[in-house]
Design a protein around this motif. Sequence first.
Motif, PDB file in Angstrom:
ATOM      1  N   GLY A  36       0.793  -1.233   0.000  1.00 21.58           N
ATOM      2  CA  GLY A  36       0.000   0.000   0.000  1.00 21.58           C
ATOM      3  C   GLY A  36       0.822   1.277   0.000  1.00 21.58           C
ATOM      4  N   VAL A  37       2.138   1.137   0.222  1.00 21.51           N
ATOM      5  CA  VAL A  37       2.995   2.330   0.297  1.00 21.51           C
ATOM      6  C   VAL A  37       3.360   2.836  -1.103  1.00 21.51           C
ATOM      7  N   LYS A  38       3.355   1.908  -2.061  1.00 27.41           N
ATOM      8  CA  LYS A  38       3.648   2.238  -3.462  1.00 27.41           C
ATOM      9  C   LYS A  38       5.021   2.868  -3.659  1.00 27.41           C
ATOM     10  N   ASN A  39       5.958   2.388  -2.891  1.00 23.40           N
ATOM     11  CA  ASN A  39       7.300   2.937  -3.012  1.00 23.40           C
ATOM     12  C   ASN A  39       8.316   1.853  -3.363  1.00 23.40           C
ATOM     13  N   GLY A  40       7.821   0.764  -3.942  1.00 28.02           N
ATOM     14  CA  GLY A  40       8.711  -0.308  -4.370  1.00 28.02           C
ATOM     15  C   GLY A  40       8.523  -1.559  -3.544  1.00 28.02           C
ATOM     16  N   PHE A  41       8.962  -2.681  -4.141  1.00 27.89           N
ATOM     17  CA  PHE A  41       8.852  -3.982  -3.460  1.00 27.89           C
ATOM     18  C   PHE A  41       9.848  -4.048  -2.301  1.00 27.89           C
ATOM     19  N   ASP A  42       9.640  -5.029  -1.430  1.00 27.11           N
ATOM     20  CA  ASP A  42      10.496  -5.208  -0.253  1.00 27.11           C
ATOM     21  C   ASP A  42      11.700  -6.071  -0.634  1.00 27.11           C
ATOM     22  N   ILE A  43      12.672  -5.438  -1.272  1.00 27.40           N
ATOM     23  CA  ILE A  43      13.822  -6.170  -1.828  1.00 27.40           C
ATOM     24  C   ILE A  43      14.561  -6.948  -0.738  1.00 27.40           C
ATOM     25  N   GLU A  44      14.730  -6.324   0.416  1.00 28.16           N
ATOM     26  CA  GLU A  44      15.466  -6.967   1.505  1.00 28.16           C
ATOM     27  C   GLU A  44      14.777  -8.267   1.957  1.00 28.16           C
TER      28      GLU A  44
END
Lengths: 251, 203
Positions: free
Chosen positions: A177-185
């Motif tokens: 929901g943040v729309k700031n990119g996937f959780d790469i870590e």
Amino acid sequence: MITHRIIPCLDVRNGRVVKGVNFEGIQDVASPVELARFYNESGADELVFYDITASFEGRGLFTDALKEVASEIFIPLTVGGGINTLDDFERVLGCGADKVSVNSGAIKDPTLIERGAKKYGDQCVVLSMDIKRVDGKFHLFSKGGRVDTGIDAIQWAVDGVNRGAGELVVNSIDTDGVKNGFDIEMLHEIQSRVSVPVIASGGAGKKEDFLELFNAGVADAGLAASIFHFKEVYIKDLKKYLNDNNIEMRV
Amino acid sequence: MIAIVDYGCGNLFSLKSSLSFLGLDCKITGDADEIRSADKIILPGVGAFGDAVKKLHDSGLFELLQQCAKEGKYIFGICLGMQMLFEKSYEYGEHEGLGFIKGEICPFEGDIDAELKIPHMGWNKLNLKRADDPIFKYIEQGDYMYFVHSFYGKNCDDGVIADAEYGVSVPAVVKNNNVYGAQFHPEKSGEKGLALLKAFAEL
């Protein structure tokens, strides 16, 4: 070689797709078959349907909608939501699903994964996980991401694959929901420990997010819902953009 | 009428739906007379090779299919159904197949780079070796199809009319006269998959 995949996700309640809250702040719904048709024409590589209905009647409407979609859309369909028994597998596979996604049902009884894999094959069982950082550790959440199970999510993913899950959906509650990119870590933690395909979910807001995801080498597929539903990102444009940036796509 | 052979292996909903969607007359059947009188036969299949061949034998359809192939009837095997067209498989033991396609079915494991995931699952590109074959009437070089499998055909060069690359050359479409097979799922490969089924129906 195999392409990376772009997968729109459709939440279905009482036989209708719940798109989320639109710009006017109104809960928006759509017809499953119309939306599936649109995504098929846009070049979606696969579709995921989640049944978010609680009632028995709603469940019937869901399988009716699924059948209708599977009668005219001929790409892989993954179905999840309310899968607790092998009968639930049978019910959705008989309506045209190709893969069955388990989440809370597997937390309640992890043998569901191996029983499903034994009966229908590993490729048929998708383990879907809602994960959130708690005190610096990755915790597995159940009930649609509302309840902290206290289970170490990374270990849960590894165990799930050992039990026969053929694919993992990793949904990061932190980035959802943040729309700031996937959780790469988070994705890296899981991808580096398993040998099955990983589908990234939660956080996509623009096409660059998918490029970042695939360039990081932490997922085989990217899944998103509202950005596709509300046409903030067009799958056709997204795939062309990724292809132009050396990520092989089926175009 | 196209007979979709029902021998208790796999989910036939999508295959039946795809043929119906194309407006083709088809029927899911395990009945020997119906299969014998059909214009064409589709042999589907998911699961393990040994089990599937045993089920074909148990239902008496193994010999029937061999007879139909000999008589010149068009047969199209899909996924495991394609693998069963081969002479032999080494999937958990050693099993005899229908023997229409020269070669054997072997595991990817050990043959491909350990970095590559097994099963070979997803959309992969077709490399047409015999683009003029009528089955490819509506297919172009480089079209994508949807694959899901852990075993693949080997030593079958003559019969391979299209392959896909996955660490090794993977036979994607095989042929011996009136017998065809596709390793991928045309009924799950979107428009291009439907186009292949249409071309088969028009043979």
